[in-house]
Design a protein around this motif. Structure first.
Motif, PDB file in Angstrom:
ATOM      1  N   GLY A  61       0.795  -1.222   0.000  1.00  0.00           N
ATOM      2  CA  GLY A  61       0.000   0.000   0.000  1.00  0.00           C
ATOM      3  C   GLY A  61       0.824   1.266   0.000  1.00  0.00           C
ATOM      4  O   GLY A  61       0.289   2.355  -0.198  1.00  0.00           O
ATOM      5  N   GLY A  62       2.128   1.153   0.201  1.00  0.00           N
ATOM      6  CA  GLY A  62       2.977   2.333   0.270  1.00  0.00           C
ATOM      7  C   GLY A  62       3.349   2.918  -1.074  1.00  0.00           C
ATOM      8  O   GLY A  62       3.792   4.063  -1.153  1.00  0.00           O
ATOM      9  N   ASP A  63       3.187   2.143  -2.124  1.00  0.00           N
ATOM     10  CA  ASP A  63       3.571   2.589  -3.465  1.00  0.00           C
ATOM     11  C   ASP A  63       2.629   3.697  -3.956  1.00  0.00           C
ATOM     12  O   ASP A  63       1.561   3.927  -3.388  1.00  0.00           O
ATOM     13  CB  ASP A  63       3.528   1.383  -4.424  1.00  0.00           C
ATOM     14  CG  ASP A  63       4.371   1.577  -5.677  1.00  0.00           C
ATOM     15  OD1 ASP A  63       4.919   2.680  -5.884  1.00  0.00           O
ATOM     16  OD2 ASP A  63       4.475   0.601  -6.448  1.00  0.00           O
ATOM     17  N   TYR A  64       3.046   4.381  -5.015  1.00  0.00           N
ATOM     18  CA  TYR A  64       2.194   5.383  -5.643  1.00  0.00           C
ATOM     19  C   TYR A  64       2.098   5.088  -7.126  1.00  0.00           C
ATOM     20  O   TYR A  64       3.115   5.085  -7.837  1.00  0.00           O
ATOM     21  CB  TYR A  64       2.747   6.801  -5.436  1.00  0.00           C
ATOM     22  CG  TYR A  64       1.949   7.861  -6.163  1.00  0.00           C
ATOM     23  CD1 TYR A  64       0.769   8.356  -5.612  1.00  0.00           C
ATOM     24  CD2 TYR A  64       2.348   8.334  -7.409  1.00  0.00           C
ATOM     25  CE1 TYR A  64       0.010   9.311  -6.281  1.00  0.00           C
ATOM     26  CE2 TYR A  64       1.602   9.284  -8.093  1.00  0.00           C
ATOM     27  CZ  TYR A  64       0.432   9.767  -7.522  1.00  0.00           C
ATOM     28  OH  TYR A  64      -0.319  10.707  -8.186  1.00  0.00           O
ATOM     29  N   ASN A  65       0.897   4.802  -7.595  1.00  0.00           N
ATOM     30  CA  ASN A  65       0.640   4.593  -9.025  1.00  0.00           C
ATOM     31  C   ASN A  65       1.563   3.526  -9.619  1.00  0.00           C
ATOM     32  O   ASN A  65       1.961   3.603 -10.780  1.00  0.00           O
ATOM     33  CB  ASN A  65       0.785   5.912  -9.783  1.00  0.00           C
ATOM     34  CG  ASN A  65       0.078   5.881 -11.130  1.00  0.00           C
ATOM     35  OD1 ASN A  65      -0.884   5.148 -11.323  1.00  0.00           O
ATOM     36  ND2 ASN A  65       0.561   6.686 -12.066  1.00  0.00           N
ATOM     37  N   ASN A  66       1.922   2.545  -8.780  1.00  0.00           N
ATOM     38  CA  ASN A  66       2.759   1.401  -9.208  1.00  0.00           C
ATOM     39  C   ASN A  66       4.151   1.806  -9.686  1.00  0.00           C
ATOM     40  O   ASN A  66       4.802   1.043 -10.409  1.00  0.00           O
ATOM     41  CB  ASN A  66       2.053   0.601 -10.312  1.00  0.00           C
ATOM     42  CG  ASN A  66       0.680   0.134  -9.896  1.00  0.00           C
ATOM     43  OD1 ASN A  66       0.451  -0.191  -8.738  1.00  0.00           O
ATOM     44  ND2 ASN A  66      -0.248   0.109 -10.839  1.00  0.00           N
ATOM     45  N   LEU A  67       4.632   2.979  -9.289  1.00  0.00           N
ATOM     46  CA  LEU A  67       5.944   3.443  -9.755  1.00  0.00           C
ATOM     47  C   LEU A  67       7.069   2.541  -9.258  1.00  0.00           C
ATOM     48  O   LEU A  67       7.982   2.185 -10.015  1.00  0.00           O
ATOM     49  CB  LEU A  67       6.195   4.880  -9.292  1.00  0.00           C
ATOM     50  CG  LEU A  67       5.364   5.981  -9.952  1.00  0.00           C
ATOM     51  CD1 LEU A  67       5.693   7.338  -9.335  1.00  0.00           C
ATOM     52  CD2 LEU A  67       5.638   6.019 -11.457  1.00  0.00           C
ATOM     53  N   LEU A  68       7.020   2.164  -7.980  1.00  0.00           N
ATOM     54  CA  LEU A  68       8.104   1.367  -7.406  1.00  0.00           C
ATOM     55  C   LEU A  68       8.065  -0.070  -7.916  1.00  0.00           C
ATOM     56  O   LEU A  68       9.095  -0.620  -8.333  1.00  0.00           O
ATOM     57  CB  LEU A  68       8.010   1.387  -5.876  1.00  0.00           C
ATOM     58  CG  LEU A  68       8.144   2.758  -5.205  1.00  0.00           C
ATOM     59  CD1 LEU A  68       8.008   2.621  -3.687  1.00  0.00           C
ATOM     60  CD2 LEU A  68       9.486   3.405  -5.555  1.00  0.00           C
ATOM     61  N   ILE A  69       6.898  -0.674  -7.880  1.00  0.00           N
ATOM     62  CA  ILE A  69       6.772  -2.076  -8.292  1.00  0.00           C
ATOM     63  C   ILE A  69       7.124  -2.237  -9.770  1.00  0.00           C
ATOM     64  O   ILE A  69       7.766  -3.214 -10.163  1.00  0.00           O
ATOM     65  CB  ILE A  69       5.349  -2.619  -7.982  1.00  0.00           C
ATOM     66  CG1 ILE A  69       5.263  -4.114  -8.263  1.00  0.00           C
ATOM     67  CG2 ILE A  69       4.287  -1.894  -8.745  1.00  0.00           C
ATOM     68  CD1 ILE A  69       6.017  -4.958  -7.298  1.00  0.00           C
ATOM     69  N   SER A  70       6.741  -1.280 -10.596  1.00  0.00           N
ATOM     70  CA  SER A  70       7.063  -1.348 -12.021  1.00  0.00           C
ATOM     71  C   SER A  70       8.558  -1.221 -12.248  1.00  0.00           C
ATOM     72  O   SER A  70       9.140  -1.930 -13.088  1.00  0.00           O
ATOM     73  CB  SER A  70       6.330  -0.246 -12.787  1.00  0.00           C
ATOM     74  OG  SER A  70       4.921  -0.415 -12.704  1.00  0.00           O
ATOM     75  N   ALA A  71       9.213  -0.338 -11.489  1.00  0.00           N
ATOM     76  CA  ALA A  71      10.638  -0.113 -11.668  1.00  0.00           C
ATOM     77  C   ALA A  71      11.447  -1.357 -11.337  1.00  0.00           C
ATOM     78  O   ALA A  71      12.345  -1.755 -12.085  1.00  0.00           O
ATOM     79  CB  ALA A  71      11.098   1.065 -10.814  1.00  0.00           C
ATOM     80  N   ILE A  72      11.138  -2.000 -10.216  1.00  0.00           N
ATOM     81  CA  ILE A  72      11.945  -3.145  -9.798  1.00  0.00           C
ATOM     82  C   ILE A  72      11.665  -4.377 -10.671  1.00  0.00           C
ATOM     83  O   ILE A  72      12.574  -5.119 -11.017  1.00  0.00           O
ATOM     84  CB  ILE A  72      11.733  -3.441  -8.297  1.00  0.00           C
ATOM     85  CG1 ILE A  72      12.871  -4.345  -7.779  1.00  0.00           C
ATOM     86  CG2 ILE A  72      10.365  -4.034  -8.009  1.00  0.00           C
ATOM     87  CD1 ILE A  72      12.913  -4.426  -6.253  1.00  0.00           C
ATOM     88  N   ASN A  73      10.420  -4.550 -11.073  1.00  0.00           N
ATOM     89  CA  ASN A  73      10.091  -5.669 -11.973  1.00  0.00           C
ATOM     90  C   ASN A  73      10.775  -5.489 -13.326  1.00  0.00           C
ATOM     91  O   ASN A  73      11.319  -6.454 -13.893  1.00  0.00           O
ATOM     92  CB  ASN A  73       8.585  -5.779 -12.144  1.00  0.00           C
ATOM     93  CG  ASN A  73       7.939  -6.653 -11.092  1.00  0.00           C
ATOM     94  OD1 ASN A  73       8.501  -7.654 -10.680  1.00  0.00           O
ATOM     95  ND2 ASN A  73       6.748  -6.272 -10.652  1.00  0.00           N
ATOM     96  N   THR A  74      10.737  -4.295 -13.863  1.00  0.00           N
ATOM     97  CA  THR A  74      11.378  -4.024 -15.144  1.00  0.00           C
ATOM     98  C   THR A  74      12.881  -4.257 -15.072  1.00  0.00           C
ATOM     99  O   THR A  74      13.478  -4.862 -15.972  1.00  0.00           O
ATOM    100  CB  THR A  74      11.097  -2.587 -15.601  1.00  0.00           C
ATOM    101  OG1 THR A  74       9.679  -2.397 -15.746  1.00  0.00           O
ATOM    102  CG2 THR A  74      11.780  -2.271 -16.912  1.00  0.00           C
ATOM    103  N   ALA A  75      13.495  -3.788 -13.991  1.00  0.00           N
ATOM    104  CA  ALA A  75      14.941  -3.923 -13.838  1.00  0.00           C
ATOM    105  C   ALA A  75      15.363  -5.391 -13.717  1.00  0.00           C
ATOM    106  O   ALA A  75      16.398  -5.797 -14.245  1.00  0.00           O
ATOM    107  CB  ALA A  75      15.418  -3.151 -12.624  1.00  0.00           C
ATOM    108  N   MET A  76      14.551  -6.196 -13.024  1.00  0.00           N
ATOM    109  CA  MET A  76      14.903  -7.605 -12.848  1.00  0.00           C
ATOM    110  C   MET A  76      14.802  -8.387 -14.158  1.00  0.00           C
ATOM    111  O   MET A  76      15.520  -9.360 -14.353  1.00  0.00           O
ATOM    112  CB  MET A  76      13.986  -8.271 -11.805  1.00  0.00           C
ATOM    113  CG  MET A  76      14.291  -7.881 -10.386  1.00  0.00           C
ATOM    114  SD  MET A  76      13.539  -9.005  -9.195  1.00  0.00           S
ATOM    115  CE  MET A  76      11.852  -9.062  -9.731  1.00  0.00           C
ATOM    116  N   SER A  77      13.916  -7.951 -15.035  1.00  0.00           N
ATOM    117  CA  SER A  77      13.681  -8.698 -16.258  1.00  0.00           C
ATOM    118  C   SER A  77      14.479  -8.189 -17.454  1.00  0.00           C
ATOM    119  O   SER A  77      14.458  -8.786 -18.530  1.00  0.00           O
ATOM    120  CB  SER A  77      12.194  -8.672 -16.626  1.00  0.00           C
ATOM    121  OG  SER A  77      11.754  -7.327 -16.834  1.00  0.00           O
ATOM    122  N   SER A  78      15.195  -7.083 -17.272  1.00  0.00           N
ATOM    123  CA  SER A  78      15.942  -6.494 -18.392  1.00  0.00           C
ATOM    124  C   SER A  78      17.349  -7.075 -18.504  1.00  0.00           C
ATOM    125  O   SER A  78      17.831  -7.725 -17.588  1.00  0.00           O
ATOM    126  CB  SER A  78      16.023  -4.970 -18.218  1.00  0.00           C
ATOM    127  OG  SER A  78      16.702  -4.630 -17.020  1.00  0.00           O
TER     128      SER A  78
END
Length: 374
Positions: A357-374
């Protein structure tokens, strides 16, 4: 993975962004004095949580413990009879509630946490015996554990040099790489440093924690990096925080003047903690609050009028508001990208965010998922 905290009126099960996760754990339950599993924070939405997780093809776990829920962990596993009874009760609770697994968050085996927990020098050995028993009773449950940046202490009080037994019984551990610096520290510093080997004030980091756990025999591919969606704030006068306009990362602060955090940090007047001690503000601002309160822009960048810097050692940002004289140590998409890249490079299993619930507009979750898969 993410932890879902069930006590925010404005962030409920219906607000969870399931698409960013394959595992979610309900936070939290505790062992009670009678070897039962007790859900904390009053009314439980556990059944709704489990149903929603499964609808979204996400594993549903339950966390047992936490800072406020570890009082009876030690006594629950202190004897063979207690371990057997508690393991049976945990397994039955998991199956009755259609859970896919259990996440242990004992803070901390062999060490004091909240201040009034039962503690024994045999805690770590007993914990392993309990997990082994539960694994035998419920072999199809996923079992994980949230752990500190150093391995569990042995009977002498030192970090164990052999955690391989835990690796055999647990599917993974989540290293809680946050709260490295906060209102409890002697100076300001990074909440969740990726690295501290280059720091003038080394106090632990993701890299040092992974090194410690792998050296103790816990495989990297069973390690999940815990990442925070919240910041710590400090009350620091401008002359100390940013002389010549440059933010000082490690500096003194006014512990007696702890900032009031965001709306989730509200402490009712006269309230006490589980040990009966008076509670006060802890200066925690979730990422959504840094945006909502105007410190950051909606894309996570620093708002106009704020001083900021990105620490290349810890790979985390700092922000200073000269009007309120508050210094923030936080994480943003850039630091979550760095953590995601490290997870991939180090061969770790993934990440676990506290709290979703601490995230804002999925900015954090999107960043870390993208980085792990790149």
């Amino acid at each position: 993975m993410g932890w879902f905290a069930d006590w925010h009126s404005n962030f409920t099960v219906s607000n969870i962004n399931w698409s960013g996760y394959n595992t979610m754990t309900y936070f939290t339950a505790q062992p009670d004095a009678n070897l039962n599993v007790e859900i904390l924070e009053g009314t439980s939405t556990l059944s709704q949580f489990v149903s929603a997780a499964h609808t979204n093809n996400v594993k549903a776990l339950l966390t047992i413990g936490g800072w406020d829920g570890s009082m009876y962990w030690s006594s629950s596993v202190a004897t063979a009879q207690n371990r057997s009874t508690f393991a049976t009760n945990v397994a039955q609770f998991a199956y009755a509630n259609n859970l896919d697994g259990i996440d242990f968050d004992w803070e901390y085996p062999g060490k004091q946490g909240a201040g009034c927990n039962i503690v024994s020098s045999n805690d770590t050995a007993n914990f392993l015996e309990f997990i082994t028993e539960l694994r035998q009773q419920a072999p199809n449950l996923t079992l994980s554990a949230a752990v500190s940046i150093l391995p569990f202490v042995d009977s002498t009080g030192s970090p164990t040099t052999n955690a391989s037994g835990f690796a055999q019984q647990l599917d993974w551990i989540e290293i809680m790489n946050y709260d490295v610096f906060g209102s409890f520290s002697s100076v300001t510093g990074p909440n969740a440093p990726l690295d501290d080997s280059c720091s003038p004030n080394p106090s632990g980091s993701a890299k040092s924690a992974v090194a410690a756990w792998t050296a103790a025999g816990f495989p990297a591919d069973q390690i999940v990096l815990g990442v925070p969606a919240y910041s710590h704030s400090f009350s620091v006068p401008s002359s100390t925080a940013a002389p010549n306009g440059q933010i000082q990362l490690y500096t003194s602060f006014s512990a007696a003047n702890e900032p009031q955090g965001d709306a989730w940090d509200y402490i009712p007047p006269g309230s006490t903690d589980i040990c009966g001690n008076p509670q006060s503000a802890n200066g925690v601002f979730n990422f959504w609050a840094l945006v909502g309160y105007g410190y950051l822009n909606s894309d996570g960048s620093v708002a106009s009028g704020m001083l900021s810097t990105f620490d290349n050692c810890s790979q985390t940002p700092f922000l200073y508001d000269s009007n309120s004289q508050i210094l923030f140590s936080y994480d943003d998409p850039q630091s979550f990208t760095a953590k995601g890249q490290y997870i991939s490079q180090a061969g770790l299993r993934g990440f676990a965010m506290y709290e979703v619930g601490g995230d804002y507009n999925n900015l954090l979750i999107s960043a870390i998922n993208t980085a792990m898969s790149s």
